[in-house]
Write a protein that holds these residues in place. Structure first.
Motif, PDB file in Angstrom:
ATOM      1  N   ASP A 180      16.328  -2.043 -44.861  1.00 30.73           N
ATOM      2  CA  ASP A 180      17.185  -3.192 -45.165  1.00 30.73           C
ATOM      3  C   ASP A 180      17.775  -3.797 -43.894  1.00 30.73           C
ATOM      4  O   ASP A 180      17.888  -5.021 -43.787  1.00 30.73           O
ATOM      5  CB  ASP A 180      18.314  -2.793 -46.120  1.00 30.73           C
ATOM      6  N   THR A 181      18.120  -2.949 -42.933  1.00 32.58           N
ATOM      7  CA  THR A 181      18.663  -3.443 -41.654  1.00 32.58           C
ATOM      8  C   THR A 181      17.641  -4.329 -40.966  1.00 32.58           C
ATOM      9  O   THR A 181      17.987  -5.382 -40.426  1.00 32.58           O
ATOM     10  CB  THR A 181      19.047  -2.262 -40.747  1.00 32.58           C
ATOM     11  N   ILE A 182      16.384  -3.933 -40.987  1.00 32.42           N
ATOM     12  CA  ILE A 182      15.326  -4.726 -40.355  1.00 32.42           C
ATOM     13  C   ILE A 182      15.159  -6.050 -41.089  1.00 32.42           C
ATOM     14  O   ILE A 182      15.085  -7.110 -40.464  1.00 32.42           O
ATOM     15  CB  ILE A 182      14.002  -3.943 -40.324  1.00 32.42           C
ATOM     16  N   LYS A 183      15.115  -6.010 -42.417  1.00 30.61           N
ATOM     17  CA  LYS A 183      14.915  -7.231 -43.206  1.00 30.61           C
ATOM     18  C   LYS A 183      16.020  -8.250 -42.979  1.00 30.61           C
ATOM     19  O   LYS A 183      15.779  -9.458 -43.039  1.00 30.61           O
ATOM     20  CB  LYS A 183      14.829  -6.890 -44.693  1.00 30.61           C
ATOM     21  N   MET A 184      17.233  -7.782 -42.715  1.00 23.12           N
ATOM     22  CA  MET A 184      18.369  -8.685 -42.541  1.00 23.12           C
ATOM     23  C   MET A 184      18.368  -9.418 -41.195  1.00 23.12           C
ATOM     24  O   MET A 184      19.120 -10.360 -41.007  1.00 23.12           O
ATOM     25  CB  MET A 184      19.681  -7.908 -42.711  1.00 23.12           C
ATOM     26  N   VAL A 185      17.513  -9.011 -40.274  1.00 19.11           N
ATOM     27  CA  VAL A 185      17.492  -9.623 -38.936  1.00 19.11           C
ATOM     28  C   VAL A 185      17.078 -11.088 -38.983  1.00 19.11           C
ATOM     29  O   VAL A 185      17.644 -11.919 -38.279  1.00 19.11           O
ATOM     30  CB  VAL A 185      16.572  -8.809 -37.995  1.00 19.11           C
ATOM     31  N   SER A 186      16.094 -11.430 -39.811  1.00 24.92           N
ATOM     32  CA  SER A 186      15.572 -12.797 -39.807  1.00 24.92           C
ATOM     33  C   SER A 186      14.834 -13.107 -41.105  1.00 24.92           C
ATOM     34  O   SER A 186      14.155 -12.221 -41.653  1.00 24.92           O
ATOM     35  CB  SER A 186      14.614 -12.983 -38.633  1.00 24.92           C
ATOM     36  N   VAL A 243       8.717 -13.671 -31.551  1.00 19.65           N
ATOM     37  CA  VAL A 243       8.511 -12.366 -32.174  1.00 19.65           C
ATOM     38  C   VAL A 243       9.068 -11.267 -31.279  1.00 19.65           C
ATOM     39  O   VAL A 243       9.727 -10.335 -31.758  1.00 19.65           O
ATOM     40  CB  VAL A 243       7.023 -12.133 -32.494  1.00 19.65           C
ATOM     41  N   ASN A 244       8.850 -11.362 -29.979  1.00 18.87           N
ATOM     42  CA  ASN A 244       9.386 -10.370 -29.050  1.00 18.87           C
ATOM     43  C   ASN A 244      10.909 -10.325 -29.113  1.00 18.87           C
ATOM     44  O   ASN A 244      11.511  -9.245 -29.081  1.00 18.87           O
ATOM     45  CB  ASN A 244       8.931 -10.652 -27.614  1.00 18.87           C
ATOM     46  N   GLU A 245      11.535 -11.480 -29.223  1.00 18.77           N
ATOM     47  CA  GLU A 245      12.994 -11.535 -29.325  1.00 18.77           C
ATOM     48  C   GLU A 245      13.462 -10.868 -30.625  1.00 18.77           C
ATOM     49  O   GLU A 245      14.431 -10.101 -30.617  1.00 18.77           O
ATOM     50  CB  GLU A 245      13.478 -12.980 -29.272  1.00 18.77           C
ATOM     51  N   LEU A 246      12.777 -11.135 -31.711  1.00 17.59           N
ATOM     52  CA  LEU A 246      13.132 -10.500 -32.978  1.00 17.59           C
ATOM     53  C   LEU A 246      12.941  -8.982 -32.913  1.00 17.59           C
ATOM     54  O   LEU A 246      13.764  -8.225 -33.442  1.00 17.59           O
ATOM     55  CB  LEU A 246      12.313 -11.088 -34.126  1.00 17.59           C
ATOM     56  N   GLN A 247      11.891  -8.532 -32.243  1.00 16.03           N
ATOM     57  CA  GLN A 247      11.673  -7.093 -32.088  1.00 16.03           C
ATOM     58  C   GLN A 247      12.816  -6.458 -31.303  1.00 16.03           C
ATOM     59  O   GLN A 247      13.282  -5.371 -31.650  1.00 16.03           O
ATOM     60  CB  GLN A 247      10.338  -6.819 -31.402  1.00 16.03           C
ATOM     61  N   GLN A 248      13.282  -7.137 -30.264  1.00 19.15           N
ATOM     62  CA  GLN A 248      14.407  -6.613 -29.479  1.00 19.15           C
ATOM     63  C   GLN A 248      15.687  -6.560 -30.316  1.00 19.15           C
ATOM     64  O   GLN A 248      16.465  -5.605 -30.211  1.00 19.15           O
ATOM     65  CB  GLN A 248      14.625  -7.451 -28.214  1.00 19.15           C
ATOM     66  N   ILE A 249      15.903  -7.543 -31.156  1.00 23.87           N
ATOM     67  CA  ILE A 249      17.071  -7.542 -32.038  1.00 23.87           C
ATOM     68  C   ILE A 249      16.970  -6.383 -33.027  1.00 23.87           C
ATOM     69  O   ILE A 249      17.957  -5.677 -33.272  1.00 23.87           O
ATOM     70  CB  ILE A 249      17.207  -8.889 -32.777  1.00 23.87           C
ATOM     71  N   ILE A 250      15.786  -6.159 -33.574  1.00 22.69           N
ATOM     72  CA  ILE A 250      15.583  -5.046 -34.500  1.00 22.69           C
ATOM     73  C   ILE A 250      15.905  -3.723 -33.809  1.00 22.69           C
ATOM     74  O   ILE A 250      16.639  -2.887 -34.350  1.00 22.69           O
ATOM     75  CB  ILE A 250      14.138  -5.032 -35.052  1.00 22.69           C
ATOM     76  N   ILE A 251      15.389  -3.532 -32.621  1.00 24.61           N
ATOM     77  CA  ILE A 251      15.642  -2.302 -31.862  1.00 24.61           C
ATOM     78  C   ILE A 251      17.132  -2.138 -31.607  1.00 24.61           C
ATOM     79  O   ILE A 251      17.698  -1.058 -31.803  1.00 24.61           O
ATOM     80  CB  ILE A 251      14.841  -2.295 -30.547  1.00 24.61           C
ATOM     81  N   ARG A 252      17.790  -3.207 -31.194  1.00 25.87           N
ATOM     82  CA  ARG A 252      19.233  -3.153 -30.920  1.00 25.87           C
ATOM     83  C   ARG A 252      20.018  -2.784 -32.185  1.00 25.87           C
ATOM     84  O   ARG A 252      20.899  -1.931 -32.155  1.00 25.87           O
ATOM     85  CB  ARG A 252      19.715  -4.474 -30.335  1.00 25.87           C
ATOM     86  N   GLU A 253      19.667  -3.428 -33.302  1.00 26.07           N
ATOM     87  CA  GLU A 253      20.374  -3.146 -34.560  1.00 26.07           C
ATOM     88  C   GLU A 253      20.161  -1.694 -35.009  1.00 26.07           C
ATOM     89  O   GLU A 253      21.100  -1.035 -35.454  1.00 26.07           O
ATOM     90  CB  GLU A 253      19.926  -4.105 -35.660  1.00 26.07           C
ATOM     91  N   LEU A 254      18.933  -1.205 -34.910  1.00 26.15           N
ATOM     92  CA  LEU A 254      18.651   0.155 -35.355  1.00 26.15           C
ATOM     93  C   LEU A 254      19.297   1.198 -34.453  1.00 26.15           C
ATOM     94  O   LEU A 254      19.782   2.223 -34.943  1.00 26.15           O
ATOM     95  CB  LEU A 254      17.141   0.393 -35.447  1.00 26.15           C
ATOM     96  N   THR A 255      19.310   0.965 -33.145  1.00 29.75           N
ATOM     97  CA  THR A 255      19.885   1.954 -32.231  1.00 29.75           C
ATOM     98  C   THR A 255      21.407   1.952 -32.254  1.00 29.75           C
ATOM     99  O   THR A 255      22.021   2.849 -31.683  1.00 29.75           O
ATOM    100  CB  THR A 255      19.357   1.775 -30.791  1.00 29.75           C
ATOM    101  N   HIS A 256      22.023   0.981 -32.924  1.00 32.15           N
ATOM    102  CA  HIS A 256      23.472   1.007 -33.132  1.00 32.15           C
ATOM    103  C   HIS A 256      23.857   1.906 -34.306  1.00 32.15           C
ATOM    104  O   HIS A 256      25.029   2.194 -34.514  1.00 32.15           O
ATOM    105  CB  HIS A 256      24.028  -0.409 -33.356  1.00 32.15           C
ATOM    106  N   ILE A 257      22.878   2.350 -35.065  1.00 32.56           N
ATOM    107  CA  ILE A 257      23.130   3.273 -36.167  1.00 32.56           C
ATOM    108  C   ILE A 257      23.286   4.670 -35.576  1.00 32.56           C
ATOM    109  O   ILE A 257      22.441   5.115 -34.790  1.00 32.56           O
ATOM    110  CB  ILE A 257      21.975   3.244 -37.189  1.00 32.56           C
ATOM    111  N   GLU A 258      24.359   5.348 -35.956  1.00 30.41           N
ATOM    112  CA  GLU A 258      24.634   6.674 -35.410  1.00 30.41           C
ATOM    113  C   GLU A 258      23.466   7.626 -35.657  1.00 30.41           C
ATOM    114  O   GLU A 258      22.956   7.729 -36.778  1.00 30.41           O
ATOM    115  CB  GLU A 258      25.896   7.252 -36.046  1.00 30.41           C
ATOM    116  N   GLY A 259      23.016   8.293 -34.598  1.00 36.51           N
ATOM    117  CA  GLY A 259      21.934   9.264 -34.693  1.00 36.51           C
ATOM    118  C   GLY A 259      20.550   8.686 -34.481  1.00 36.51           C
ATOM    119  O   GLY A 259      19.577   9.425 -34.399  1.00 36.51           O
ATOM    120  N   VAL A 260      20.444   7.358 -34.382  1.00 33.45           N
ATOM    121  CA  VAL A 260      19.138   6.719 -34.197  1.00 33.45           C
ATOM    122  C   VAL A 260      18.911   6.448 -32.715  1.00 33.45           C
ATOM    123  O   VAL A 260      19.782   5.875 -32.048  1.00 33.45           O
ATOM    124  CB  VAL A 260      19.043   5.406 -34.999  1.00 33.45           C
ATOM    125  N   THR A 261      17.774   6.851 -32.203  1.00 32.29           N
ATOM    126  CA  THR A 261      17.394   6.564 -30.818  1.00 32.29           C
ATOM    127  C   THR A 261      15.980   6.028 -30.806  1.00 32.29           C
ATOM    128  O   THR A 261      15.191   6.282 -31.726  1.00 32.29           O
ATOM    129  CB  THR A 261      17.465   7.818 -29.918  1.00 32.29           C
TER     130      THR A 261
END
Length: 66
Positions: free
Chosen positions: A2-8, A45-63
């Protein structure tokens, strides 16, 4: 996912294509981007991928596995 889907709104589907469990769990996602109005450029697409990575790595325990 769901976090990924909410990016764009350009993200039309998200699915898990690899799951590996040992001491930690590794998950790989398949993300499909689509625009009905314009051709998607690599830069967008590269920018969206970077946003996805940033959003996911802000989740505690995700690297990001490198």
């Amino acid at each position: 996912m769901d976090t990924i889907k909410m990016v764009s709104p350009l993200i039309v589907s998200v699915g898990v294509f690899d799951l590996f469990k040992r001491e930690k769990t590794s998950v790989a996602f398949r993300v499909t981007f689509q625009s009905l109005e314009d051709t998607l450029r690599d830069e967008a697409v590269n920018e969206l991928q970077q946003i996805i990575i940033r959003e996911l790595t802000h989740i505690e325990g995700v690297t990001l596995r490198g």
